[in-house]
Design a protein around this motif. Structure first.
Motif, PDB file in Angstrom:
ATOM      1  N   ASN A  54       0.836  -1.188   0.000  1.00  0.00           N
ATOM      2  CA  ASN A  54       0.000   0.000   0.000  1.00  0.00           C
ATOM      3  C   ASN A  54       0.877   1.245   0.000  1.00  0.00           C
ATOM      4  OD1 ASN A  54      -2.185  -1.623   0.121  1.00  0.00           O
ATOM      5  ND2 ASN A  54      -2.616  -1.303   2.281  1.00  0.00           N
ATOM      6  N   ILE A  55       0.425   2.274  -0.716  1.00  0.00           N
ATOM      7  CA  ILE A  55       1.117   3.557  -0.742  1.00  0.00           C
ATOM      8  C   ILE A  55       0.232   4.566  -0.040  1.00  0.00           C
ATOM      9  CG2 ILE A  55       2.022   5.379  -2.232  1.00  0.00           C
ATOM     10  CD1 ILE A  55       2.477   3.290  -4.357  1.00  0.00           C
ATOM     11  N   LYS A  56       0.723   5.047   1.107  1.00  0.00           N
ATOM     12  CA  LYS A  56      -0.052   5.996   1.900  1.00  0.00           C
ATOM     13  C   LYS A  56      -1.477   5.488   2.121  1.00  0.00           C
ATOM     14  CE  LYS A  56       3.194   9.098   2.239  1.00  0.00           C
ATOM     15  NZ  LYS A  56       3.790   9.486   3.515  1.00  0.00           N
ATOM     16  N   LYS A  57      -1.572   4.165   2.351  1.00  0.00           N
ATOM     17  CA  LYS A  57      -2.846   3.504   2.603  1.00  0.00           C
ATOM     18  C   LYS A  57      -3.813   3.592   1.429  1.00  0.00           C
ATOM     19  CE  LYS A  57      -2.563   4.163   7.630  1.00  0.00           C
ATOM     20  NZ  LYS A  57      -3.253   4.663   8.830  1.00  0.00           N
ATOM     21  N   ASN A  58      -3.302   3.953   0.249  1.00  0.00           N
ATOM     22  CA  ASN A  58      -4.117   3.958  -0.956  1.00  0.00           C
ATOM     23  C   ASN A  58      -3.545   2.879  -1.864  1.00  0.00           C
ATOM     24  OD1 ASN A  58      -5.751   4.511  -3.100  1.00  0.00           O
ATOM     25  ND2 ASN A  58      -5.128   6.648  -3.342  1.00  0.00           N
ATOM     26  N   GLU A  59      -4.175   1.716  -1.872  1.00  0.00           N
ATOM     27  CA  GLU A  59      -3.615   0.575  -2.580  1.00  0.00           C
ATOM     28  C   GLU A  59      -3.507   0.847  -4.075  1.00  0.00           C
ATOM     29  OE1 GLU A  59      -5.496  -3.076  -1.740  1.00  0.00           O
ATOM     30  OE2 GLU A  59      -4.320  -4.219  -3.182  1.00  0.00           O
ATOM     31  N   LEU A  60      -2.332   0.584  -4.623  1.00  0.00           N
ATOM     32  CA  LEU A  60      -2.058   0.812  -6.038  1.00  0.00           C
ATOM     33  C   LEU A  60      -1.890  -0.521  -6.739  1.00  0.00           C
ATOM     34  CD1 LEU A  60       0.322   3.445  -7.519  1.00  0.00           C
ATOM     35  CD2 LEU A  60       0.542   1.073  -8.237  1.00  0.00           C
ATOM     36  N   LYS A  61      -2.528  -0.652  -7.909  1.00  0.00           N
ATOM     37  CA  LYS A  61      -2.466  -1.892  -8.673  1.00  0.00           C
ATOM     38  C   LYS A  61      -2.026  -1.596 -10.099  1.00  0.00           C
ATOM     39  CE  LYS A  61      -6.111  -4.071  -5.906  1.00  0.00           C
ATOM     40  NZ  LYS A  61      -7.480  -4.631  -5.916  1.00  0.00           N
ATOM     41  N   ILE A  62      -1.098  -2.408 -10.605  1.00  0.00           N
ATOM     42  CA  ILE A  62      -0.632  -2.303 -11.981  1.00  0.00           C
ATOM     43  C   ILE A  62      -0.927  -3.620 -12.682  1.00  0.00           C
ATOM     44  CG2 ILE A  62       1.391  -2.005 -13.457  1.00  0.00           C
ATOM     45  CD1 ILE A  62       2.641  -0.285 -11.369  1.00  0.00           C
ATOM     46  N   PHE A  63      -1.604  -3.544 -13.813  1.00  0.00           N
ATOM     47  CA  PHE A  63      -1.986  -4.763 -14.508  1.00  0.00           C
ATOM     48  C   PHE A  63      -2.200  -4.457 -15.987  1.00  0.00           C
ATOM     49  CE2 PHE A  63      -6.369  -3.415 -14.834  1.00  0.00           C
ATOM     50  CZ  PHE A  63      -6.561  -2.627 -13.701  1.00  0.00           C
ATOM     51  N   PRO A  64      -2.056  -5.450 -16.887  1.00  0.00           N
ATOM     52  CA  PRO A  64      -1.502  -6.782 -16.636  1.00  0.00           C
ATOM     53  C   PRO A  64       0.015  -6.738 -16.567  1.00  0.00           C
ATOM     54  CG  PRO A  64      -2.054  -6.555 -18.939  1.00  0.00           C
ATOM     55  CD  PRO A  64      -2.492  -5.275 -18.278  1.00  0.00           C
TER      56      PRO A  64
ATOM     57  N   SER B 101       0.078  13.879  -9.739  1.00  0.00           N
ATOM     58  CA  SER B 101       1.216  12.966  -9.698  1.00  0.00           C
ATOM     59  C   SER B 101       1.759  12.756 -11.106  1.00  0.00           C
ATOM     60  CB  SER B 101       0.809  11.617  -9.087  1.00  0.00           C
ATOM     61  OG  SER B 101       0.246  11.786  -7.799  1.00  0.00           O
ATOM     62  N   GLU B 102       2.917  12.096 -11.179  1.00  0.00           N
ATOM     63  CA  GLU B 102       3.530  11.760 -12.462  1.00  0.00           C
ATOM     64  C   GLU B 102       3.731  10.261 -12.563  1.00  0.00           C
ATOM     65  OE1 GLU B 102       7.176  14.008 -12.613  1.00  0.00           O
ATOM     66  OE2 GLU B 102       6.264  15.492 -13.941  1.00  0.00           O
ATOM     67  N   LEU B 103       3.552   9.745 -13.764  1.00  0.00           N
ATOM     68  CA  LEU B 103       3.782   8.334 -14.054  1.00  0.00           C
ATOM     69  C   LEU B 103       4.824   8.280 -15.160  1.00  0.00           C
ATOM     70  CD1 LEU B 103       0.986   5.672 -14.525  1.00  0.00           C
ATOM     71  CD2 LEU B 103       3.063   5.663 -15.866  1.00  0.00           C
ATOM     72  N   LYS B 104       6.015   7.790 -14.838  1.00  0.00           N
ATOM     73  CA  LYS B 104       7.111   7.765 -15.797  1.00  0.00           C
ATOM     74  C   LYS B 104       7.521   6.324 -16.109  1.00  0.00           C
ATOM     75  CE  LYS B 104       9.031  12.247 -14.404  1.00  0.00           C
ATOM     76  NZ  LYS B 104      10.224  12.964 -13.904  1.00  0.00           N
ATOM     77  N   LEU B 105       7.866   6.100 -17.366  1.00  0.00           N
ATOM     78  CA  LEU B 105       8.343   4.789 -17.803  1.00  0.00           C
ATOM     79  C   LEU B 105       9.802   4.912 -18.217  1.00  0.00           C
ATOM     80  CD1 LEU B 105       7.534   1.815 -18.581  1.00  0.00           C
ATOM     81  CD2 LEU B 105       7.220   2.684 -20.902  1.00  0.00           C
ATOM     82  N   PHE B 106      10.662   4.046 -17.653  1.00  0.00           N
ATOM     83  CA  PHE B 106      12.097   4.048 -17.946  1.00  0.00           C
ATOM     84  C   PHE B 106      12.508   2.675 -18.473  1.00  0.00           C
ATOM     85  CE2 PHE B 106      11.416   7.038 -14.503  1.00  0.00           C
ATOM     86  CZ  PHE B 106      12.202   8.127 -14.835  1.00  0.00           C
TER      87      PHE B 106
ATOM     88  N   ILE C  76      10.831  -0.071 -16.071  1.00  0.00           N
ATOM     89  CA  ILE C  76      10.598   0.453 -14.733  1.00  0.00           C
ATOM     90  C   ILE C  76       9.512   1.518 -14.803  1.00  0.00           C
ATOM     91  CG2 ILE C  76      11.609   1.611 -12.729  1.00  0.00           C
ATOM     92  CD1 ILE C  76      12.774  -1.151 -13.262  1.00  0.00           C
ATOM     93  N   ILE C  77       8.500   1.378 -13.968  1.00  0.00           N
ATOM     94  CA  ILE C  77       7.457   2.393 -13.836  1.00  0.00           C
ATOM     95  C   ILE C  77       7.676   3.129 -12.519  1.00  0.00           C
ATOM     96  CG2 ILE C  77       4.996   2.778 -13.479  1.00  0.00           C
ATOM     97  CD1 ILE C  77       4.451   0.426 -15.299  1.00  0.00           C
ATOM     98  N   LYS C  78       7.713   4.449 -12.588  1.00  0.00           N
ATOM     99  CA  LYS C  78       7.892   5.277 -11.387  1.00  0.00           C
ATOM    100  C   LYS C  78       6.683   6.198 -11.241  1.00  0.00           C
ATOM    101  CE  LYS C  78      10.981   8.745  -9.358  1.00  0.00           C
ATOM    102  NZ  LYS C  78      12.225   9.524  -9.569  1.00  0.00           N
ATOM    103  N   ILE C  79       6.029   6.108 -10.098  1.00  0.00           N
ATOM    104  CA  ILE C  79       4.874   6.950  -9.785  1.00  0.00           C
ATOM    105  C   ILE C  79       5.242   7.817  -8.582  1.00  0.00           C
ATOM    106  CG2 ILE C  79       2.431   6.971  -9.163  1.00  0.00           C
ATOM    107  CD1 ILE C  79       2.291   4.132 -10.349  1.00  0.00           C
TER     108      ILE C  79
ATOM    109  N   THR D  70       8.354   2.675  -7.252  1.00  0.00           N
ATOM    110  CA  THR D  70       8.765   2.112  -8.540  1.00  0.00           C
ATOM    111  C   THR D  70       8.344   0.650  -8.625  1.00  0.00           C
ATOM    112  OG1 THR D  70      10.952   1.515  -7.682  1.00  0.00           O
ATOM    113  CG2 THR D  70      10.726   3.662  -8.775  1.00  0.00           C
ATOM    114  N   PHE D  71       8.049   0.217  -9.859  1.00  0.00           N
ATOM    115  CA  PHE D  71       7.649  -1.152 -10.130  1.00  0.00           C
ATOM    116  C   PHE D  71       8.348  -1.627 -11.396  1.00  0.00           C
ATOM    117  CE2 PHE D  71       4.086  -1.287  -7.176  1.00  0.00           C
ATOM    118  CZ  PHE D  71       3.760   0.051  -7.032  1.00  0.00           C
ATOM    119  N   LYS D  72       8.534  -2.917 -11.504  1.00  0.00           N
ATOM    120  CA  LYS D  72       9.030  -3.511 -12.744  1.00  0.00           C
ATOM    121  C   LYS D  72       7.872  -4.098 -13.513  1.00  0.00           C
ATOM    122  CE  LYS D  72      13.689  -4.746 -11.161  1.00  0.00           C
ATOM    123  NZ  LYS D  72      14.664  -5.858 -10.933  1.00  0.00           N
TER     124      LYS D  72
END
Length: 373
Positions: free
Chosen positions: A290-300, A319-324, A356-359, A367-369
């Motif tokens: 959870n991020i700041k108690k606001n659950e974040l989901k990335i799919f698929p 916010s910003e959503l960046k792809l690296f 890499i996704i950075k929010i 960050t997520f892969k």
């Protein structure tokens, strides 16, 4: 009326829609059914992952008898030292062991783009090249041209070329194909695909052939319930009645955020049941937090085309959503504005591999892969 096979369903329809599921889940298997006065189970697609939840093998099994499944074919995925897709080896099972059949090998340019995709057949215990894709990218690292060459006897020659155009949000809108004429590319194209969107969601894909002008051939339409795919419709153009004729459709059902079933029907004056895909999921060992108690989901994840980002409730600040890429190069920057709860962005024309996704905003950074198949 033409029927849509399981392979057509998987390759023609699922490529353009979001196989929506929670980031904390991975797909374990797909089971396919055919309708014959009741649902008859036919095939199972089994997904196997390594310790980092990266797909290693996709195996197709055929039902031999109740409770008995026989190996049919599989794909084996290999990554290079930078976690980029390097090889996909296709094999079939001869009842005793796995036998190599074909292979795809991925090479990359200095920017990490897959610029050469080489195709092999396994003949007499040797990998023999039969074709290759030569890809060119624009300044945004999107594919702008793909030349397919046929290969034999150690040499390759041009066969076909596809060019790509992009619209707002860097979404692919126009894909046009040409044939090699022996000394130069044909002046007239031989086909094109036109895509339209509702925001970032694919709305329609129209296929056309060229005969002294563009002629409609077939059309895919995707309907949504909110941001989830609700139904797709496949139609073919009738040159006599000058209208679109229904061919088949698919209806989606969900279990939470995960796709549960996709049921397809064919048109014969009314919709007749034809086939069904049943999805089975399991929880990831490496789940999100959870991020700041606001659950974040990335799919698929893995994905082929689009990535969905969902929050349990709307954002309180911009916010910003960046792809690296894995070298740290910024590939895209998508706004995730105050009040938003869901955003979708396309990675359809990036090469296969890991990203890499950075929010981030002033309150958090995460960050997520994600893997592009």
């Amino acid at each position: 009326m033409k029927k849509i096979t399981f392979s057509t369903l998987l390759t023609l329809f699922l490529f353009s829609v979001q196989e929506a599921h929670a980031q904390d889940y991975k797909i374990d298997s797909l089971q396919t059914y055919e309708w014959n006065e009741g649902w008859q189970m036919k095939q199972r697609y089994h997904y196997a992952y390594d310790d980092n939840e990266i797909l290693e093998t996709l195996t197709i099994l055929l039902k031999a008898a109740p409770g008995i499944w026989n190996n049919s074919s599989r794909q084996v995925f290999t990554l290079d030292g930078e976690n980029r897709l390097m090889d996909i080896v296709s094999q079939y099972h001869n009842s005793f062991e796995w036998i190599n059949s074909s292979r795809q090998h991925f090479d990359y340019d200095i920017n990490g783009n897959n610029d050469v995709l080489t195709y092999y057949n396994f003949i007499s215990d040797t990998w023999e090249v039969f074709g290759q894709d030569l890809k060119t990218y624009n300044g945004s690292n999107q594919i702008s041209e793909n030349i397919y060459q046929e290969c034999a006897g150690g040499s390759c020659s041009n066969y076909s070329k596809t060019t790509y155009m992009y619209g707002a949000g860097e979404l692919a809108t126009d894909e046009t194909g040409y044939i090699w004429g022996g000394s130069d590319w044909s002046t007239d194209p031989n086909y094109r695909i036109l895509r339209t969107y509702d925001g970032s969601l694919l709305k329609e894909e129209k296929h056309q052939t060229y005969d002294m002008g563009w002629v409609d051939y077939l059309k895919f339409t995707v309907l949504y319930d909110g941001d989830k795919v609700d139904e797709f419709l496949y139609q073919e153009w009738d040159n006599i009645d000058m209208e679109w004729d229904n061919v088949s459709n698919g209806v989606y059902t969900y279990n939470g955020n995960n796709i549960d079933e996709v049921t397809t029907s064919t048109w014969s004056g009314s919709w007749d049941l034809q086939s069904k895909l049943k999805y089975y999921w399991s929880e990831l060992a490496l789940s999100t937090t959870n991020i700041k108690k606001n659950e974040l989901k990335i799919f698929p994840n893995p994905t082929q085309d689009y990535v969905n980002i969902s929050l349990e409730w709307p954002l309180e600040i911009d916010s910003e959503l960046k792809l690296f890429d894995l070298q740290g190069k910024l590939l895209s920057n998508t706004p995730f504005v105050k009040g938003a709860q869901h955003v979708v962005f396309s990675i359809q024309h990036f090469q296969k591999g890991m990203y890499i996704i950075k929010i981030s905003n002033s309150n958090f950074e995460k960050t997520f892969k994600i893997i592009k198949e």
